[in-house]
Design a protein around this motif. Structure first.
Motif, PDB file in Angstrom:
ATOM      1  N   ARG A  50      36.287  38.395  49.127  1.00 20.18           N
ATOM      2  CA  ARG A  50      34.936  38.672  48.685  1.00 20.18           C
ATOM      3  C   ARG A  50      34.586  37.750  47.522  1.00 20.18           C
ATOM      4  N   TYR A  51      35.305  37.904  46.423  1.00 23.64           N
ATOM      5  CA  TYR A  51      34.976  37.136  45.225  1.00 23.64           C
ATOM      6  C   TYR A  51      35.303  35.647  45.373  1.00 23.64           C
ATOM      7  N   TYR A 105      37.645  34.413  36.070  1.00 20.52           N
ATOM      8  CA  TYR A 105      36.970  35.595  36.605  1.00 20.52           C
ATOM      9  C   TYR A 105      37.745  36.209  37.762  1.00 20.52           C
ATOM     10  N   ILE A 106      38.583  35.431  38.409  1.00 20.39           N
ATOM     11  CA  ILE A 106      39.443  35.993  39.449  1.00 20.39           C
ATOM     12  C   ILE A 106      40.536  36.836  38.793  1.00 20.39           C
ATOM     13  N   ARG A 107      41.078  36.305  37.690  1.00 19.20           N
ATOM     14  CA  ARG A 107      42.082  37.082  36.955  1.00 19.20           C
ATOM     15  C   ARG A 107      41.462  38.384  36.446  1.00 19.20           C
ATOM     16  N   THR A 108      40.203  38.301  36.000  1.00 17.26           N
ATOM     17  CA  THR A 108      39.526  39.510  35.534  1.00 17.26           C
ATOM     18  C   THR A 108      39.509  40.567  36.638  1.00 17.26           C
ATOM     19  N   ILE A 159      30.204  28.401  48.620  1.00 17.82           N
ATOM     20  CA  ILE A 159      28.971  27.802  48.111  1.00 17.82           C
ATOM     21  C   ILE A 159      29.136  26.297  47.879  1.00 17.82           C
ATOM     22  N   TYR A 163      40.370  42.113  48.584  1.00 15.53           N
ATOM     23  CA  TYR A 163      38.959  42.134  48.184  1.00 15.53           C
ATOM     24  C   TYR A 163      38.658  40.962  47.254  1.00 15.53           C
ATOM     25  N   HIS A 189      41.482  40.901  39.186  1.00 14.13           N
ATOM     26  CA  HIS A 189      42.832  41.456  39.361  1.00 14.13           C
ATOM     27  C   HIS A 189      43.164  42.412  38.221  1.00 14.13           C
ATOM     28  N   ARG A 197      33.399  33.643  48.334  1.00 12.12           N
ATOM     29  CA  ARG A 197      32.017  33.251  48.071  1.00 12.12           C
ATOM     30  C   ARG A 197      31.968  32.060  47.112  1.00 12.12           C
ATOM     31  N   ALA A 198      32.813  32.119  46.087  1.00 14.70           N
ATOM     32  CA  ALA A 198      32.841  31.018  45.123  1.00 14.70           C
ATOM     33  C   ALA A 198      33.309  29.723  45.771  1.00 14.70           C
ATOM     34  N   GLY A 225      42.176  45.963  38.572  1.00  9.10           N
ATOM     35  CA  GLY A 225      42.721  46.748  39.671  1.00  9.10           C
ATOM     36  C   GLY A 225      42.001  46.571  40.997  1.00  9.10           C
ATOM     37  N   VAL A 226      41.204  45.502  41.139  1.00 12.65           N
ATOM     38  CA  VAL A 226      40.543  45.271  42.421  1.00 12.65           C
ATOM     39  C   VAL A 226      41.600  44.785  43.426  1.00 12.65           C
ATOM     40  N   ARG A 227      41.557  45.344  44.639  1.00 14.36           N
ATOM     41  CA  ARG A 227      42.532  44.971  45.671  1.00 14.36           C
ATOM     42  C   ARG A 227      42.572  43.465  45.884  1.00 14.36           C
TER      43      ARG A 227
END
Lengths: 340, 333
Positions: free
Chosen positions: A255-256, A238-241, A263, A251, A243, A259-260, A246-248
């Motif tokens: 952010r992503y 989901y991190i590759r997703t 927790i 970020y 990227h 949090r993962a 085009g998410v910075r």
């Protein structure tokens, strides 16, 4: 399984584990060389004196009987009287718990505030200079034993620089002039309640070196675990997703991925507390910090059975309770465990 | 002829090995025209997904990537990370194989999708959520307004896969890379999604590279097909042409392995031999050891991907000819 029955089960487990802890420390303290009798009575006692002392301590009875009566008392929160202070163990603990709490809580906050960002920076900059620096420092930190760190800090900051006091919680002038009255047991807070700035800064100065020692000795653990967990998360699909859409990068990381990482890190905080309890025993001894750790060391060396078992039980209970809270917190923040 | 929407030229990806570089991708040359759907088929490990990921600038750690990949006029290989963001999502979006792992378990669907939309299209969060809700509705997902507040674990695989497609389409890309998007879904949902992708290609002039190992899906969806074997494209042709007149012996065998209804289970065929190892440095055709048409030439000279018929290319020294009718029994004697 409902949350209620989960908590119920965990509390039951907690009681069983505590019974185990009490049992083990009870018998361990009995097999240690030496006897409290020698401590209680003076030099070259007569046989009658020894016998009298044994009866007073309940040591004349058989071990299983001693154990059972101890267990019954312990269940009521009564760990007997300390052989060295002559006061109920539970009172001794109450008097010293604040000191340990002040030390471990402050260190815990610092460890999490410093260790987690360091681990995150390390993971994000994997194999780059920032990561290599953090790793080198934390390996060095982990390699140094707690007592060594403590003594080195004492030598540098008291011996050489004279910045911070060597040991204790307050300067003796303040402690004995009767102006200071502990309420919460946390001197930094007590001094603020009393409105005395000089006491506050004195308490704070005394806190610096022991807290630094405990923090430094626990920091490598938290940094490493954070780094490894974050690196694992960064490998997730989901991190590759993110990227790939085009998410910075910043970020995605802060952010992503953060949090993962945070927790599951909640559970690490509970384990860190356990690690810290081990460290505080040494730190309190080095800095003559009047908390539970130093009390435990002295109790063991003086064959003070009731105090040894009492302190161990209280420390174990606090560890178990904190981990229970941490697990519940984890259930509350992980969306996959929520509502299940 | 205008430049294709997606164009691979001589793509090679090597990773360092103990005895020299290991070729994950040996040679991929392939183009997808505007509004065209191209199927990329081949066995697991033949490099299909890797090629698609390379089109977005992803490559395994420590690998060396060479050749050319263009998305429109954008050259992907060698582009720095911040420039790659210009194409990622915006011009070329990918639907990943396993939607349950490809969506973040710690964020709601709405949050993840709207983040992407607001970042790529410069919309406010509120507008982005509206777009996302509409996109989810377009995917025939029930209660899209409710869906945006859900976490991935609260949804089924099919719902997630459709959400993933909605996310890809929300960026309004020119090129869609679909990595086995329907493999995990049941047949009815699969059919719905295929119909939807076809419509999108037609309506929005969307170019799709559709990776699959399911030849039935290819037949139902694609305009053209490319067949991959051991990191190489061995044959490309129009879909109908390939099914009727496959030239490469590997393609023929691959077609023949597709189970046929009514033929019974006893005769499930497979291709004898094994896919070559990455360490295999033979000079000739990589399929030669498994090919009964192989000659001395095949073992010594690697065949190039050449057009043997208009629009039909094969990398084979001894391609099957159109007039050469081959019964299934000839392929698997």
């Amino acid at each position: 399984m409902t949350l209620g029955s989960y908590i119920g089960r965990r509390l039951l487990m907690l009681v069983i584990i505590l019974a185990g802890v009490i049992t083990i420390t009870f018998f361990l303290s009995r097999v240690l060389p030496g006897s409290p009798v020698e401590m209680m009575i003076g030099y070259r006692p007569t046989a009658e004196e020894i016998e009298a002392a044994k009866i007073e301590l309940g040591l004349d009875k058989s071990l299983p009987v001693q154990y059972l009566s101890f267990l019954v008392d312990a269940a009521r929160g009564d760990f007997g009287k300390s052989l060295s202070t002559g006061r109920p163990v539970i009172e001794d603990i109450g008097q010293r718990a604040g000191a340990t709490l002040e030390l471990t809580f402050t260190s815990m906050v610092l460890v999490l505030l410093i260790g987690i960002p360091l681990g995150v920076i390390s993971a994000v900059n994997r194999e780059k200079p920032a990561d290599q620096f953090v790793r080198a420092v934390s390996i060095a930190g982990a390699a140094l034993p707690v007592f060594m760190v403590g003594i080195l800090l004492q030598m540098l900051f008291e011996g050489q620089l004279g910045w911070f006091p060597l040991q204790g919680r307050l300067s003796s002038s303040l402690l004995f002039d009767g102006s200071f009255e502990p309420r919460t047991g946390l001197y930094v807070i007590d001094s603020l309640i009393a409105g005395s700035w000089s006491t506050f800064f004195d308490a704070l100065a005394h806190l610096v070196l022991p807290v630094a020692t405990l923090t430094l000795s626990t920091l490598p653990l938290v940094t490493r675990i954070t780094r490894n967990m974050m690196m694992e998360v960064l490998e997730e699909e989901y991190i590759r997703t993110a990227h790939a859409y085009g998410v910075r990068a910043s970020y995605v990381h802060y952010r992503y991925a953060l949090r993962a990482t945070l927790i599951p890190l909640i559970t690490v905080a509970g384990l860190t507390y356990g690690y810290m309890l081990g460290g505080t025993v040494v730190v309190e001894f080095i800095f003559d910090w009047p908390g539970l750790g130093g009390y435990l060391v002295r109790s063991i060396s003086r064959n003070d059975f009731p105090a040894t078992v009492g302190v161990t039980t209280v420390l174990a209970a606090s560890y178990l309770l904190i981990n229970l809270v941490v697990d519940l917190l984890y259930h509350a923040v992980d969306p996959r465990l929520r509502n299940t | 002829m205008t430049s294709p929407a997606l164009d691979f030229r001589g793509l090679k990806i090597d990773v360092p090995g103990p005895a020299g570089p290991l070729p994950l991708i040996r040679d991929v040359t392939l183009s997808v025209g505007h509004g065209e759907i191209v199927g990329l088929v081949g066995e697991s490990g033949s490099g299909k997904s890797l090629s698609a990921l390379a089109a977005l600038g992803f490559a395994p750690a420590d690998s060396r990537v060479s050749g050319q990949i263009r998305i429109g006029d954008f050259e992907v290989i060698g582009a720095p990370a911040d420039r790659l963001r210009e194409v990622r999502g915006r011009r070329c979006a990918m639907i990943f194989q396993d939607a349950t792992k490809s969506l973040n378990p710690y964020f709601t669907l709405g949050r993840q999708l709207s983040d992407v939309v607001s970042l790529n299209r410069g919309l406010s969060h509120r507008d982005a959520v509206d777009v996302v809700t509409q996109n989810l509705a377009d995917m025939n997902l029930p209660d899209p307004g409710l869906m945006v507040g859900k976490y991935p674990h609260q949804l089924s695989g099919g719902q997630l896969q459709r959400a993933m497609i909605a996310m890809a389409l929300s960026c309004e890309p020119e090129v869609l890379l679909a990595d086995e998007p329907t493999t995990a879904l049941d047949v009815t949902v699969q059919a719905q999604i295929l119909v939807l992708l076809r419509e999108l290609a037609r309506q929005r002039n969307l170019s799709i590279l559709f990776i699959t190992h399911d030849l039935g899906v290819v037949a139902a969806l694609c305009d053209r097909v490319a067949v991959m074997y051991a990191g190489t494209i061995v044959e490309t042709a129009w879909c109908t042409e390939l099914f009727a007149n496959a030239m490469h012996p590997y393609t023929r065998k691959l077609l023949a392995t597709a189970p046929v209804l009514g033929r019974g289970r006893a005769t499930l065929p497979n291709i004898p031999g094994r896919v070559p190892e990455l360490t295999d440095r033979r000079p000739g055709c990589l399929f030669a050891p498994r090919c009964e048409r192989a000659t001395e030439l095949c073992r010594e000279v690697r065949p190039l991907l050449l057009s043997h018929e208009p629009g039909h290319a094969a990398a084979c020294h001894h391609p099957h000819r159109i007039d050469e009718v081959t019964a299934r029994e000839d392929i698997f004697p």
